[in-house]
Design a protein around this motif. Structure first.
Motif, PDB file in Angstrom:
ATOM      1  N   ARG A  84       0.831  -1.220   0.000  1.00 43.75           N
ATOM      2  CA  ARG A  84       0.000   0.000   0.000  1.00 43.75           C
ATOM      3  C   ARG A  84       0.864   1.267   0.000  1.00 43.75           C
ATOM      4  NH1 ARG A  84      -2.894   2.683   4.219  1.00 43.75           N
ATOM      5  NH2 ARG A  84      -1.993   1.264   5.749  1.00 43.75           N
ATOM      6  N   TRP A  85       0.452   2.233  -0.844  1.00 41.35           N
ATOM      7  CA  TRP A  85       1.182   3.500  -0.918  1.00 41.35           C
ATOM      8  C   TRP A  85       0.940   4.316   0.350  1.00 41.35           C
ATOM      9  CZ3 TRP A  85      -0.799   5.337  -6.401  1.00 41.35           C
ATOM     10  CH2 TRP A  85      -0.255   4.508  -7.384  1.00 41.35           C
ATOM     11  N   GLU A  86       1.908   5.216   0.643  1.00 40.97           N
ATOM     12  CA  GLU A  86       1.787   6.046   1.852  1.00 40.97           C
ATOM     13  C   GLU A  86       0.550   6.930   1.837  1.00 40.97           C
ATOM     14  OE1 GLU A  86       5.224   8.386   2.802  1.00 40.97           O
ATOM     15  OE2 GLU A  86       6.387   6.559   3.163  1.00 40.97           O
ATOM     16  N   ASN A  87       0.183   7.443   0.649  1.00 45.77           N
ATOM     17  CA  ASN A  87      -0.956   8.379   0.603  1.00 45.77           C
ATOM     18  C   ASN A  87      -2.302   7.676   0.420  1.00 45.77           C
ATOM     19  OD1 ASN A  87      -0.444   7.575  -1.999  1.00 45.77           O
ATOM     20  ND2 ASN A  87      -0.906   9.559  -2.932  1.00 45.77           N
ATOM     21  N   GLU A  88      -2.293   6.346   0.479  1.00 47.98           N
ATOM     22  CA  GLU A  88      -3.569   5.629   0.359  1.00 47.98           C
ATOM     23  C   GLU A  88      -4.230   5.494   1.725  1.00 47.98           C
ATOM     24  OE1 GLU A  88      -4.023   2.393  -2.838  1.00 47.98           O
ATOM     25  OE2 GLU A  88      -2.075   2.045  -1.930  1.00 47.98           O
ATOM     26  N   ILE A  89      -5.552   5.380   1.689  1.00 46.14           N
ATOM     27  CA  ILE A  89      -6.280   5.151   2.935  1.00 46.14           C
ATOM     28  C   ILE A  89      -6.068   3.706   3.386  1.00 46.14           C
ATOM     29  CG2 ILE A  89      -8.136   6.825   2.657  1.00 46.14           C
ATOM     30  CD1 ILE A  89      -9.747   4.279   1.544  1.00 46.14           C
ATOM     31  N   GLU A  90      -6.351   3.445   4.657  1.00 43.50           N
ATOM     32  CA  GLU A  90      -6.433   2.055   5.125  1.00 43.50           C
ATOM     33  C   GLU A  90      -7.640   1.489   4.399  1.00 43.50           C
ATOM     34  OE1 GLU A  90      -4.997   0.203   7.582  1.00 43.50           O
ATOM     35  OE2 GLU A  90      -3.684   1.655   8.543  1.00 43.50           O
ATOM     36  N   ARG A  91      -7.405   0.583   3.473  1.00 40.23           N
ATOM     37  CA  ARG A  91      -8.545   0.127   2.667  1.00 40.23           C
ATOM     38  C   ARG A  91      -8.661  -1.379   2.736  1.00 40.23           C
ATOM     39  NH1 ARG A  91      -5.567  -1.993  -1.561  1.00 40.23           N
ATOM     40  NH2 ARG A  91      -3.608  -0.907  -1.860  1.00 40.23           N
ATOM     41  N   PRO A  92      -9.896  -1.871   2.498  1.00 32.25           N
ATOM     42  CA  PRO A  92     -10.006  -3.320   2.388  1.00 32.25           C
ATOM     43  C   PRO A  92      -9.273  -3.776   1.132  1.00 32.25           C
ATOM     44  CG  PRO A  92     -12.176  -2.230   2.204  1.00 32.25           C
ATOM     45  CD  PRO A  92     -11.144  -1.153   2.294  1.00 32.25           C
TER      46      PRO A  92
END
Ligand code: FAD
Length: 433
Positions: A84-92
């Motif tokens: 996961r990228w740093e600027n991504e949300i905690e996502r399913p």
């Protein structure tokens, strides 16, 4: 004026000689290549786009659908989570970051030892009698041949199987009607905290200006006319599944051209609608659109068995299962206009549990040396609306890939494969009936 010409016969270089060729690198092709290569088959994956993933990436799909329990789809989603990228949300894991997924697929192929060939179309087949023994490749390098003991058609439309002479029918039984096509696109500038995200046709959202699905039906250029919006992986971004065109045959280049132009032209009207009527979208803007229009349905091949809707509702466990624990609804988009078809059910779907895919639905009735994988397997229009989703296509691919490797190992026809041995290998990989 001439109406036909004869193409001159020519000698073609045999560039590859492998155990298994997988035609098409979408979810079904990824699954198939992994299933074959991880079970010892020398595998070539041929893809006409510039990346792997098919509709998941080139088609800019929002998310993996359905409630499938599967080691192979879990592995893909876990790898996307881990990267996961740093600027991504905690996502399913089932929400897709397209650029990241492309890299994950490249890595998975490399680790499995799959030879990947991009920018290359499988244009025809090589046959000996009724047996497919290879494919003709068409690319910037010209025409080349690739030979294999087993060819797996994971092209979505079944281009290879069609060229081989395998029997098929397009669309729904009776009138051949096919689900509409959609060009997915992505927007930014959405106020996530105040925005709505109607995720199915059956989601109704009341706003001060009216109910959203009804407003879309009245105001968008038909056959667009519904609202389907999905959170992206970066705050403020939303993936839009709202362009819509009916009456398109995804195996016709002129229809596809019309579809691309029409869907691209629907986007400004959809964005104006979002600005005006949809809470949270007042300042949204167009970021990008999919590399290719998304085609939901084309050819259904005649297999040793044809999966039907009752098999799915009854949650049938076939003796010759090769993909298990599949669960989704009958997602039939209106063949004539916007919204859900009267035979479809998204929120209000009931079935007795998760279902299996039989190997017989992946084996063409008459042609040998060839397996079907993904949305092109043998199924009715209604059954297809269920198994067409990406996790199920990936599961099918994995099972078919393992079966292909078994046929290579035993030096037997794909239709004579010992299915119990295939299932034992699948169980060892974590696939449970
Ligand atoms: C608009 C739309 C929305 C959808 N929404 C969802 C969703 O939200 N969630 C979900 O899980 N599923 C969704 N689906 C369904 C799902 O995306 C597809 O059914 C699924 O991707 C099919 O997988 P596949 O591998 O069989 O085919 P594809 O994903 O179509 O992959 C086929 C691959 O083969 C390549 N190819 C085709 N022909 C050739 C050729 N002749 N030679 C070489 N390569 C070739 C293509 O470029 C492509 O990469 C949606 C589908 C559409 C169209």
């Amino acid at each position: 004026m001439k109406t036909v010409i004869n193409e001159a016969a020519r000698e073609i270089l045999v560039k590859y000689n492998v155990d298994v060729i997988v035609a098409g690198g979408g979810p079904a092709g990824i699954g198939a290549a992994l299933g074959a290569a991880r079970n010892g088959a020398k595998t070539l994956l041929v893809e006409e786009m510039n990346c792997l993933g098919g509709i998941a990436t080139s088609g800019m799909m929002s998310h993996w659908c359905g409630g499938t329990v599967s080691p192979i789809t879990s592995e893909i989603m876990d790898r996307c989570q881990a990267a996961r990228w740093e600027n991504e949300i905690e996502r399913p894991g089932w929400v897709i970051n397209h650029e990241l997924l492309k890299l994950v697929f490249f890595d998975m192929m490399e680790e499995a030892g799959v030879t990947v060939l991009l920018h290359t179309r499988c244009a025809d087949v090589v046959k000996e009698g009724d047996k497919v023994t290879g494919v003709i490749l068409e690319s910037k390098s010209g025409r080349e041949a690739a030979l294999a003991k087993v060819v797996i058609d994971a092209t979505g439309d079944g281009d290879v199987a069609a060229r081989s002479g395998a029997e098929y029918a397009k669309g729904r039984e009776g009138d051949g009607g096919m689900q509409p096509v959609t060009l997915m696109f992505k927007i930014g500038g959405v106020d996530w905290d105040n925005a709505v995200f109607p995720g199915s046709f059956e989601t109704r959202v009341e706003t001060p200006k009216g109910e959203l699905q009804a407003l879309a039906k009245k105001l968008l250029p038909p056959p667009a006319g519904h609202v389907l919006l999905y959170k992206g992986t970066i705050p403020g971004q939303v993936v839009v599944n709202m362009t819509n065109l009916t009456g398109i045959d995804g195996t016709s280049n002129t229809d596809l051209t019309r579809a691309e132009i029409t869907c691209h032209r629907q986007i400004p009207a959809i964005i104006n609608f979002l600005h005006e009527y949809v809470p949270g979208y007042e300042h949204c803007y167009h970021l990008s659109s999919a590399s290719v229009v998304g085609v939901r349905e084309t050819r259904h091949f005649k297999g040793m068995y044809t999966l039907n809707e009752h098999d799915i509702v009854e949650a049938r466990v076939f003796d010759d299962w090769i993909a298990t624990q599949n669960r989704f609804n009958f997602d039939i988009h209106n063949v004539e206009g916007s919204g859900l078809d009267k035979n479809g059910a998204q929120h209000h779907f009931t079935c007795k549990g998760s279902y299996t895919i039989p190997y017989g639905a992946c084996v063409p009735a008459k042609i040998d040396g060839l397996l079907l994988s993904g949305r092109n397997i043998s199924g009715t229009h209604k059954a297809h609306s269920n198994f067409r989703v990406m996790p199920i296509c990936t599961n099918i691919g994995f099972g078919v890939g393992v079966a292909a490797a078994e046929a290579v190992r035993e030096n037997c026809s794909v239709r004579d494969v010992d299915i119990k041995k295939v299932q034992a290998r699948l169980e060892a990989a974590g696939v449970t009936p």
